[in-house]
Scaffold this motif. Structure first.
Motif, PDB file in Angstrom:
ATOM      1  N   ARG A   1       6.433   1.793 -12.304  1.00 39.99           N
ATOM      2  CA  ARG A   1       7.431   1.886 -13.221  1.00 39.99           C
ATOM      3  C   ARG A   1       7.791   0.915 -13.802  1.00 39.99           C
ATOM      4  O   ARG A   1       8.279   0.792 -14.908  1.00 39.99           O
ATOM      5  CB  ARG A   1       8.602   2.531 -12.411  1.00 39.99           C
ATOM      6  N   ILE A   2       8.012  -0.335 -12.922  1.00 42.29           N
ATOM      7  CA  ILE A   2       8.306  -1.575 -13.619  1.00 42.29           C
ATOM      8  C   ILE A   2       7.230  -1.916 -14.711  1.00 42.29           C
ATOM      9  O   ILE A   2       7.619  -2.397 -15.668  1.00 42.29           O
ATOM     10  CB  ILE A   2       8.138  -2.650 -12.700  1.00 42.29           C
ATOM     11  N   ARG A   3       5.968  -1.493 -14.381  1.00 43.70           N
ATOM     12  CA  ARG A   3       4.930  -1.956 -15.416  1.00 43.70           C
ATOM     13  C   ARG A   3       5.144  -1.222 -16.624  1.00 43.70           C
ATOM     14  O   ARG A   3       5.022  -1.602 -17.859  1.00 43.70           O
ATOM     15  CB  ARG A   3       3.643  -1.515 -14.703  1.00 43.70           C
ATOM     16  N   LYS A   4       5.421   0.080 -16.467  1.00 42.70           N
ATOM     17  CA  LYS A   4       5.818   0.867 -17.683  1.00 42.70           C
ATOM     18  C   LYS A   4       6.885   0.456 -18.398  1.00 42.70           C
ATOM     19  O   LYS A   4       6.915   0.336 -19.829  1.00 42.70           O
ATOM     20  CB  LYS A   4       6.125   2.507 -17.084  1.00 42.70           C
TER      21      LYS A   4
ATOM     22  N   ARG B   1       0.756  -0.971   0.116  1.00 40.18           N
ATOM     23  CA  ARG B   1       0.015   0.073   0.019  1.00 40.18           C
ATOM     24  C   ARG B   1       0.922   1.277   0.001  1.00 40.18           C
ATOM     25  O   ARG B   1       0.443   2.585   0.018  1.00 40.18           O
ATOM     26  CB  ARG B   1      -1.069  -0.084   1.115  1.00 40.18           C
ATOM     27  N   ARG B   2       2.146   0.986   0.072  1.00 40.38           N
ATOM     28  CA  ARG B   2       3.116   2.206   0.381  1.00 40.38           C
ATOM     29  C   ARG B   2       3.240   3.273  -0.905  1.00 40.38           C
ATOM     30  O   ARG B   2       3.315   2.220  -1.943  1.00 40.38           O
ATOM     31  CB  ARG B   2       4.240   1.766   0.995  1.00 40.38           C
ATOM     32  N   LYS B   3       3.098   4.336  -1.032  1.00 45.11           N
ATOM     33  CA  LYS B   3       3.288   5.047  -2.129  1.00 45.11           C
ATOM     34  C   LYS B   3       4.575   4.895  -3.030  1.00 45.11           C
ATOM     35  O   LYS B   3       4.132   4.654  -4.337  1.00 45.11           O
ATOM     36  CB  LYS B   3       3.052   6.331  -1.930  1.00 45.11           C
ATOM     37  N   SER B   4       5.641   4.711  -2.259  1.00 39.70           N
ATOM     38  CA  SER B   4       6.742   4.662  -2.915  1.00 39.70           C
ATOM     39  C   SER B   4       6.903   3.357  -3.718  1.00 39.70           C
ATOM     40  O   SER B   4       7.196   2.946  -4.865  1.00 39.70           O
ATOM     41  CB  SER B   4       7.894   4.537  -2.093  1.00 39.70           C
ATOM     42  N   ALA B   5       6.181   2.207  -2.945  1.00 39.70           N
ATOM     43  CA  ALA B   5       6.126   0.964  -3.743  1.00 39.70           C
ATOM     44  C   ALA B   5       5.209   0.824  -4.874  1.00 39.70           C
ATOM     45  O   ALA B   5       5.440   0.160  -5.875  1.00 39.70           O
ATOM     46  CB  ALA B   5       5.894  -0.216  -2.599  1.00 39.70           C
ATOM     47  N   LEU B   6       4.120   1.632  -4.653  1.00 39.75           N
ATOM     48  CA  LEU B   6       3.160   1.486  -5.813  1.00 39.75           C
ATOM     49  C   LEU B   6       3.938   2.374  -7.081  1.00 39.75           C
ATOM     50  O   LEU B   6       3.760   2.033  -8.189  1.00 39.75           O
ATOM     51  CB  LEU B   6       2.006   2.351  -5.494  1.00 39.75           C
ATOM     52  N   LYS B   7       4.585   3.509  -6.549  1.00 46.44           N
ATOM     53  CA  LYS B   7       5.568   4.148  -7.827  1.00 46.44           C
ATOM     54  C   LYS B   7       6.377   3.091  -8.559  1.00 46.44           C
ATOM     55  O   LYS B   7       6.519   3.147  -9.615  1.00 46.44           O
ATOM     56  CB  LYS B   7       6.146   5.090  -7.062  1.00 46.44           C
ATOM     57  N   VAL B   8       7.078   2.510  -7.666  1.00 49.24           N
ATOM     58  CA  VAL B   8       7.946   1.671  -8.162  1.00 49.24           C
ATOM     59  C   VAL B   8       7.543   0.666  -9.228  1.00 49.24           C
ATOM     60  O   VAL B   8       7.840   0.061 -10.182  1.00 49.24           O
ATOM     61  CB  VAL B   8       8.749   0.842  -7.132  1.00 49.24           C
ATOM     62  N   SER B   9       6.323  -0.048  -8.578  1.00 46.05           N
ATOM     63  CA  SER B   9       5.610  -1.065  -9.424  1.00 46.05           C
ATOM     64  C   SER B   9       4.970  -0.420 -10.659  1.00 46.05           C
ATOM     65  O   SER B   9       5.116  -1.063 -11.781  1.00 46.05           O
ATOM     66  CB  SER B   9       4.434  -1.828  -8.470  1.00 46.05           C
TER      67      SER B   9
ATOM     68  N   ASP C   1      -2.034  -6.924 -16.895  1.00 45.99           N
ATOM     69  CA  ASP C   1      -1.419  -5.662 -16.100  1.00 45.99           C
ATOM     70  C   ASP C   1      -1.316  -5.854 -14.644  1.00 45.99           C
ATOM     71  O   ASP C   1      -0.521  -5.577 -13.804  1.00 45.99           O
ATOM     72  CB  ASP C   1      -2.323  -4.483 -16.535  1.00 45.99           C
ATOM     73  N   GLU C   2      -2.603  -6.403 -14.230  1.00 44.80           N
ATOM     74  CA  GLU C   2      -2.887  -6.726 -12.829  1.00 44.80           C
ATOM     75  C   GLU C   2      -1.917  -7.749 -12.314  1.00 44.80           C
ATOM     76  O   GLU C   2      -1.677  -7.884 -11.239  1.00 44.80           O
ATOM     77  CB  GLU C   2      -4.193  -7.017 -12.679  1.00 44.80           C
ATOM     78  N   GLU C   3      -1.476  -8.383 -13.233  1.00 39.23           N
ATOM     79  CA  GLU C   3      -0.624  -9.651 -12.610  1.00 39.23           C
ATOM     80  C   GLU C   3       0.808  -9.029 -12.777  1.00 39.23           C
ATOM     81  O   GLU C   3       1.799  -9.726 -12.366  1.00 39.23           O
ATOM     82  CB  GLU C   3      -0.749 -10.511 -13.592  1.00 39.23           C
ATOM     83  N   GLU C   4       1.052  -7.604 -13.105  1.00 39.83           N
ATOM     84  CA  GLU C   4       2.482  -7.131 -13.081  1.00 39.83           C
ATOM     85  C   GLU C   4       2.875  -7.308 -11.928  1.00 39.83           C
ATOM     86  O   GLU C   4       4.181  -7.709 -11.421  1.00 39.83           O
ATOM     87  CB  GLU C   4       2.419  -5.672 -13.431  1.00 39.83           C
ATOM     88  N   GLU C   5       2.009  -7.155 -10.724  1.00 36.30           N
ATOM     89  CA  GLU C   5       2.705  -7.055  -9.333  1.00 36.30           C
ATOM     90  C   GLU C   5       3.203  -8.426  -9.171  1.00 36.30           C
ATOM     91  O   GLU C   5       4.341  -8.482  -8.235  1.00 36.30           O
ATOM     92  CB  GLU C   5       1.730  -6.437  -8.283  1.00 36.30           C
TER      93      GLU C   5
END
Lengths: 573, 434
Positions: free
Chosen positions: A101-104, A91-99, A118-122
Motif C-alpha cells: 500500500r505504501i508503495r502504491k 514475511r507476514r501477509k499483513s506487513a506485505l499488504k501494508v508495504s 521499487d525494491e527499495e521501497e521497503e
C-alpha cells in the motif's frame, strides 16, 4: 537499557545496510546528542538488527505507524543516502499488504519512482519510522501520543521481546547510537482540488465583491506609506549593517500591521534579488497559531533549518545557533505576530526572542506585533522590556478619509458605489473602531443586498441596510418576538426589581409577581415548572442572567438588558 | 397498478394506524426536514446564496446564526445544505466539517475531529495521528497551500458556537476566521448559537476577523399561524397508501383545530412558547394515544397531553411521600412563613412538628429521632430540600442548615390530590395556628 534484546546484541553503530549499497555509511549530521535523539538512533540500530522473520510484528507495527506518519516519503527520496539502515522484509501477509500500500501511494504521489527503486521501497520504511520517531519526539508533552503508540505496540507486538522495545519507557535512556541525520520533513498536507476552477466574477458587482474581500490585499497598502517607510528603513539598515535589532509594532486589530510588514519584506526580498542589499532570510510565526508558547522555538527552528525537534531541543539548538559566530552570512528577519500570546509566567520565550538579536553574531532582526501600545510596560518584566528596546511603531486606527481611500483604491476605478454611500460607511466605521476589515465587509454586504434588489449602483439604502444588519443589537427584536409568558416574566422581573430596590431577585419572588400579572391579563396563572421553563428559555438567550438551574426556585436572576430597553420593546406593540 | 387503484386501496385499520404512527413519529421525534421551512424564507435565501458563493466562486465567508432554542437553526442549515446538494457543482466540490461545541469540548479534540472529517494525510481510517501542535500545523499548512480558484472549498459548521468561544485563547476560532480572511483555501464558517450576546464572547482579534454577518431566527408567529402549523404537522401527506383514511384523518385534524376547548389548550401552549420542540412534544403525547380502538386525535387527548406537559414536577413527587415526610414539609413551610425564608435545620423542623402533635393531632404520633432523621434524608435525596450555602461537613447532621426547594403553591396543590391525606394534616397545612 530499554532495548535489552534477547537477540545477540549486534550493536551497529555504523550504517550497515543489509540491502542497499548506495547508502553512504557514516554520514552524520552535526546535531548534538540528546537523550531523545539517542533514543531515536537506538531505534534505528534496532532496525539494523537481524534479518527478516525475526521481528515481523515489530516491523509491521513500525510500518503501520509510519504509514500513518504525517508525511509521505516523497522528499525523502532525494535524501536516500541519509538512510542509515536497511530493513528486512517482513514475511507476514499483513506487513506485505501494508508495504504494498505504501508503495502504491508513493507511486501515486511520485511517478518518477523507477523500478529499481521499487525494491527499495521497503527500505524507505526506516525513513518513515524516523519520521514517526521524530514525530514522537516532538510531543513528549503529549502523553496521549505515547499511550497511543504504546498501546499500538502492545496490541500488535505479540512476542515478548518486542515489548521491551516499546517506547513507553521513555525514561530509560537508550544506548548512544549513531547520529542520525535529520531529514527535511516536508509535509504535503493539502486540501483536495476541485474538479473545475472556480467561477470568475460575472458582472460588476461580483467583481467589486471579489476586490473588496479582505483577503485581496493590494500590492501596496494605501494610507500606510509613512509606516511602510519607517519599517523599511529600519530593516534595511539592519540588513545592510549585518547587525540585529528588535522592533515593536502595535495597533488595534484591522489597522494593517501584518500587511504592512509583509509588504516591507516583499520589497526587501525583491531588492535582495536585484542584489541591492545582501540576501536575508524571512520567517514568520504567529502566537495564535501555536498551541503552546514554547512551540515557538520548534517552529522557528523548522522554518530556519527544516529540522524538526521538541521545543526544548529546539531552544537549545537556536541558542547555539545564535551564540556561535558561525560562517553564516545572512541576516534573519523574524516576524512574531500576536506577541502577547507568547507570554509565559517566567517570560522565557519572549526573553529569548529579544535576547538573541543582542548577540553579536546572531544577525537576527525581530519584528514583534501586538495590539496594546504599552504591552512592554504592562506585562513584560524589566529585562525583557529593555531588550525589546524603544524602537516602537504604533498604527493608529483609520480615519474616515483613509477608509474611503482604501475602499476606492481597492475598487480601482470600478464604478460600483455611489460616493455618499461610501462616505457613510467610512464615517460610521471610523467612528466605531477604525477597523479596515469591518469597512470592507460592510461594503461587501452592501453589494450583495444591491445585487439582490437588482439596482445599478450600490446606494445609500443598501448601505444603510448593511450597516443595520451588521451593527444591530438583537435584544429588542428578541424581546418583541418572545412569547406572551416570556414577556410577562420580563415585566415581572422589572416589577420585582422596583419593589426590592435591587438589581437582582430570586425566582420565587419574581414568580409571585408573574402570577399577579397573569391574573391582571386574564391568563391562567402559571405553575412553578412552567415558570421555570420560561425563565430557563430567557436565560438561554441571555436576556436574563441566571444562577445554575439546579437551585430551582431559589436561583437568582439579573437582567442582561437595560430596563429601559425592555420597557421600550414591550411597549411598542 | 394505476394511481387511482392505489388511492382506492384499503388497508386494514391496524396497518393504517401503524403507518400514521410511523410518518408522524418521524416528523416529531426524528427531526425530519420539512419540505419547505416556513417563516424563515429570507434567512434561507441569504444562507443559500452565501454558501453557494463559497462553493462556486471560492469566496470565503463567515456567518453566525442566532436564535432561541428550538427556533430551527439546525433545521435551516440542513435544509439549505439539502437544497445545495442538489446542484452538482456544489455537491462535487464542497467539503463539509461538522463540529459541535458539546462534543468537541477542547481545541485538541476539535482539531482531531476536523482532521478526521477532512481525511487529511495523517488520518488512517478513523484514527488521527499526531499531537495537538502537529495537527494544528498540519491543518493550517493544508489550508494555506490552497488557492481560491483551484482548491475545494470547505464548510465548517460549528454548532453551539458559544462553547467554542470558551476554549483556551480561542485558537480554533482565530485560525478559522483568519483562513476565511486570507488568500488561502476558501472556507465558509457557519456558527449556530442561541446566545444573543455571542459577539461579546469573542476576543478582539477574533472579532475583528469575523465578518459580523449575523442571521437572527426570531419568530413572529401569530396564533392563527400557529394553528395552521399544527394542522400541517398533524396532517398526513398526499402519498399515504390509503387515500380514504388519510382524508378522514385530515378532516378530523381540521375539526380538532377548530374545537373550542382544544383551541384554549393550544392558546395556553402558544403563550408559553412558540418553538417547534415543545409543540412536537405535545403532539407526540397526543399521538401516543392513537390506536386501533381510537383512530383519531380528540380534544380530550389534547387536554390530557397538555395537562401532562404543564404538570408541575415537584408537586407530583410529593404524592409519593409518606405522611411523615409530608408533615415535615408542611412544618418547613410554616417555618419559612414565620422566619421569611431563613434556612432551617432538622431540630427546628422537628420542634415545629411536635408543636403540631401537641396541639391538634389525632392521627399522627411522635416518632423517634432516627426515623425523623431518615425521613429528612429522604427529602434531601429527592432534592426537595438542599443544604444552604456554606454548609460544611463540620456541623452535625441534625444541625445542618437547609432550604426548602418547593413553593407554597406546589405544596398546597399536592396536598389537594394526596391520596388519603388525614384531614388534620390538611388543616394544619392551611394555617399554622388554630
Amino acid at each position: 537499557m530499554a532495548a535489552s534484546l534477547s537477540l545477540p546484541p549486534r550493536i551497529t553503530h555504523s550504517l550497515t545496510p543489509l540491502r542497499r549499497t548506495n547508502r553512504k555509511p557514516g554520514r552524520r549530521d552535526d546535531v548534538p546528542l540528546t537523550p531523545r535523539s539517542a533514543r531515536r538512533r537506538e531505534s534505528q540500530s534496532e532496525m539494523d538488527s537481524p534479518p527478516a522473520g525475526d521481528d515481523p510484528s515489530r516491523t509491521s507495527s513500525r510500518r503501520k505507524e509510519i504509514q500513518t506518519g504525517t508525511e509521505p516519503v516523497l522528499e525523502v527520496l532525494d535524501e536516500e543516502e541519509e538512510e542509515n539502515g536497511a530493513l528486512r522484509v517482513s514475511r507476514r501477509k499483513s506487513a506485505l499488504k501494508v508495504s504494498s500500500r505504501i508503495r502504491k501511494q508513493l507511486n501515486l504521489l511520485d511517478g518518477r519512482l523507477s523500478s529499481d527503486e521499487d525494491e527499495e521501497e521497503e527500505e524507505f520504511v526506516p525513513s518513515r519510522k524516523e519520521l514517526q520517531s521524530s514525530d514522537e519526539e516532538e510531543d513528549d508533552d503529549e502523553g496521549d501520543e505515547d499511550e497511543e503508540l504504546a498501546a499500538k505496540k502492545s496490541r500488535r507486538s505479540s512476542s515478548s521481546h518486542t515489548k521491551q522495545k516499546t517506547r513507553t519507557p521513555r525514561k530509560t535512556p537508550r544506548k548512544a547510537g549513531p547520529i542520525t541525520p535529520r531529514r527535511h520533513r516536508h509535509a504535503t498536507p493539502s486540501i483536495p482540488n476541485r474538479a473545475q476552477p472556480a467561477r470568475r466574477p460575472g458582472n460588476i458587482l461580483e467583481e467589486a465583491r471579489a476586490r473588496l474581500h479582505v483577503s485581496a490585499v493590494p500590492e501596496s497598502l494605501p494610507c500606510r506609506e509613512q509606516e511602510f517607510q519607517d519599517i523599511y528603513s529600519f530593516v534595511e539598515s539592519k540588513v545592510l549593517d549585518g547587525t540585529g535589532g528588535c522592533m515593536y509594532v502595535s495597533g488595534v486589530p484591522g489597522t494593517g500591521k501584518t500587511a504592512t510588514v509583509q509588504e516591507v519584506m516583499r520589497c526587501l526580498q525583491h531588492a535582495a534579488e536585484q542584489d541591492e542589499i545582501p540576501p536575508f532570510v524571512f520567517i514568520q510565526i504567529n502566537g495564535m497559531k501555536m498551541t503552546d508558547p514554547h512551540q515557538a522555538y520548534a517552529q522557528i527552528l523548522q522554518k530556519l533549518t527544516g529540522q524538526k525537534a521538541t521545543a526544548d531541543h529546539a531552544a537549545a539548538l537556536l541558542e547555539k545557533r545564535f551564540s556561535n559566530p558561525a560562517s553564516r552570512k545572512e541576516t534573519t528577519v523574524l516576524l512574531v505576530d500576536e506577541l502577547d500570546l507568547l507570554w509565559t509566567r517566567k517570560q522565557n520565550v519572549m526573553y529569548n526572542l529579544f535576547d538573541w538579536p543582542t548577540r553579536r553574531h546572531a544577525r537576527l532582526v525581530v519584528l514583534a506585533i501586538a495590539n496594546t501600545m504599552d504591552l512592554p510596560e504592562r506585562i513584560l518584566i524589566n529585562r525583557v522590556a529593555s531588550r525589546l528596546g524603544l524602537t516602537r511603531m504604533s498604527f493608529q486606527p483609520y480615519s474616515f478619509k483613509q477608509l474611503q481611500q482604501i475602499v476606492t483604491s481597492r475598487l480601482n476605478k470600478l464604478k460600483a458605489f455611489e460616493d455618499d454611500a461610501l462616505q457613510l460607511v467610512s464615517r460610521k466605521v471610523a467612528a466605531l473602531s477604525g477597523d479596515a476589515r469591518r469597512c470592507l465587509d460592510i461594503c461587501r454586504r452592501a453589494t450583495e443586498i444591491c445585487e439582490r434588489s437588482a439596482a445599478g449602483l450600490v446606494g445609500m439604502s443598501h448601505v444603510m441596510q448593511a450597516l443595520d444588519e451588521m451593527f444591530s443589537s438583537p435584544y429588542v427584536a428578541a424581546i418583541r418576538s418572545a412569547s406572551t409568558q416570556e414577556q410577562l416574566f420580563l415585566r415581572a422581573v422589572i416589577a420585582e426589581f422596583r419593589r426590592l430596590g435591587l438589581e437582582e431577585a430570586t425566582f420565587q419572588q419574581v414568580l409571585v409577581q408573574h402570577q399577579a400579572l397573569c391574573r391582571v391579563e386574564g391568563l391562567q396563572p402559571v405553575g412553578v415548572s412552567e415558570g421555570l421553563a420560561v425563565c430557563r428559555r430567557l436565560g438561554a438567550c441571555r436576556l436574563l442572567l441566571l444562577e445554575p438551574s439546579r437551585l430551582g426556585v431559589l436561583q437568582r436572576l439579573w437582567l442582561n438588558v437595560s430596563q429601559d430597553d425592555v420597557l421600550f420593546a414591550l411597549k411598542a406593540d | 397498478m394505476s394511481k387511482r387503484k392505489a388511492k382506492d386501496a384499503h388497508l386494514p385499520i391496524g396497518e393504517c394506524i401503524s403507518q400514521v404512527h410511523q410518518i408522524l413519529r418521524k416528523r416529531f421525534c426524528h427531526q425530519q426536514l420539512p419540505v419547505k421551512p416556513e417563516g424563515v424564507e429570507a434567512q434561507h435565501k441569504h444562507l443559500a446564496e452565501l454558501l453557494k458563493r463559497t462553493a462556486v466562486h471560492g469566496e470565503s465567508n463567515s456567518v453566525l446564526i442566532v436564535g432561541p432554542r428550538g427556533a430551527g437553526k439546525t433545521m435551516l442549515l440542513r435544509s439549505v445544505l439539502r437544497e445545495l446538494s442538489q446542484e452538482t457543482e456544489v455537491q462535487k466540490n464542497l467539503l463539509q466539517v461538522h463540529l459541535n461545541g458539546l462534543l468537541q469540548t477542547d481545541d485538541r479534540i476539535a482539531l482531531k475531529e476536523i482532521t478526521r472529517q477532512l481525511q487529511l494525510e495523517n488520518v488512517v481510517g478513523d484514527k488521527v495521528f499526531g499531537s495537538f501542535a502537529e495537527n494544528l500545523t498540519f491543518l493550517l499548512d493544508a489550508l494555506k497551500k490552497g488557492d481560491r480558484s483551484s482548491s475545494r472549498p470547505v464548510l465548517f459548521v460549528l454548532d453551539e458556537f458559544d462553547l467554542f468561544a470558551q476554549h483556551k485563547n480561542q485558537t480554533l476560532l482565530y485560525n478559522l476566521f483568519d483562513v476565511s480572511q486570507s488568500a488561502q483555501a476558501p472556507v465558509a464558517v457557519v456558527g449556530l448559537t442561541c446566545r444573543l450576546d455571542v459577539l461579546e464572547l469573542l476576543e478582539k482579534r477574533v472579532k475583528s476577523r469575523f465578518s459580523h454577518r449575523q442571521m437572527y431566527l426570531l419568530s413572529k408567529l401569530t396564533f392563527p399561524q400557529y394553528l395552521e402549523r399544527i394542522r400541517d404537522q398533524l396532517s398526513l401527506p398526499d402519498d399515504f397508501p390509503d387515500g380514504k383514511f388519510a382524508q378522514e384523518w385530515n378532516a378530523a385534524v381540521t375539526t380538532l383545530c377548530e374545537d373550542k376547548s382544544a383551541e384554549e389548550v393550544l392558546q395556553r401552549h402558544f403563550n408559553s412558547s412558540t418553538d417547534f420542540r415543545s409543540l412536537h412534544m405535545l403532539l407526540m403525547l397526543c399521538l401516543s394515544r392513537v390506536s386501533v380502538a381510537r383512530p383519531s386525535i380528540t380534544p380530550t387527548d389534547l387536554l390530557d397531553a397538555s395537562r401532562f406537559c404543564l404538570a408541575d414536577a415537584n408537586a407530583n413527587m410529593l404524592h409519593g411521600l409518606s405522611i411523615l415526610e409530608l408533615c415535615l414539609i408542611i412544618a418547613m413551610k410554616h417555618l419559612n412563613d414565620v422566619y421569611e425564608g431563613e434556612p432551617f435545620n432538622l431540630q427546628m423542623v422537628h420542634n415545629e412538628f411536635k408543636k403540631f402533635l401537641q396541639r391538634k393531632s389525632n392521627s399522627m404520633y411522635n416518632f423517634e429521632q432516627p426515623i425523623i432523621m431518615k425521613a429528612f434524608e429522604h427529602l434531601q435525596q429527592l432534592e426537595l430540600i438542599r443544604p444552604a450555602d456554606g454548609a460544611s461537613a463540620k456541623t452535625q447532621r441534625e444541625f445542618q442548615l437547609m432550604r426548602l426547594m418547593l413553593d407554597h403553591s406546589q405544596i398546597m396543590e399536592a396536598l389537594q390530590k394526596y391520596p388519603q391525606c388525614p384531614t388534620d394534616v390538611k388543616q394544619w397545612a392551611t394555617s399554622a395556628f388554630a
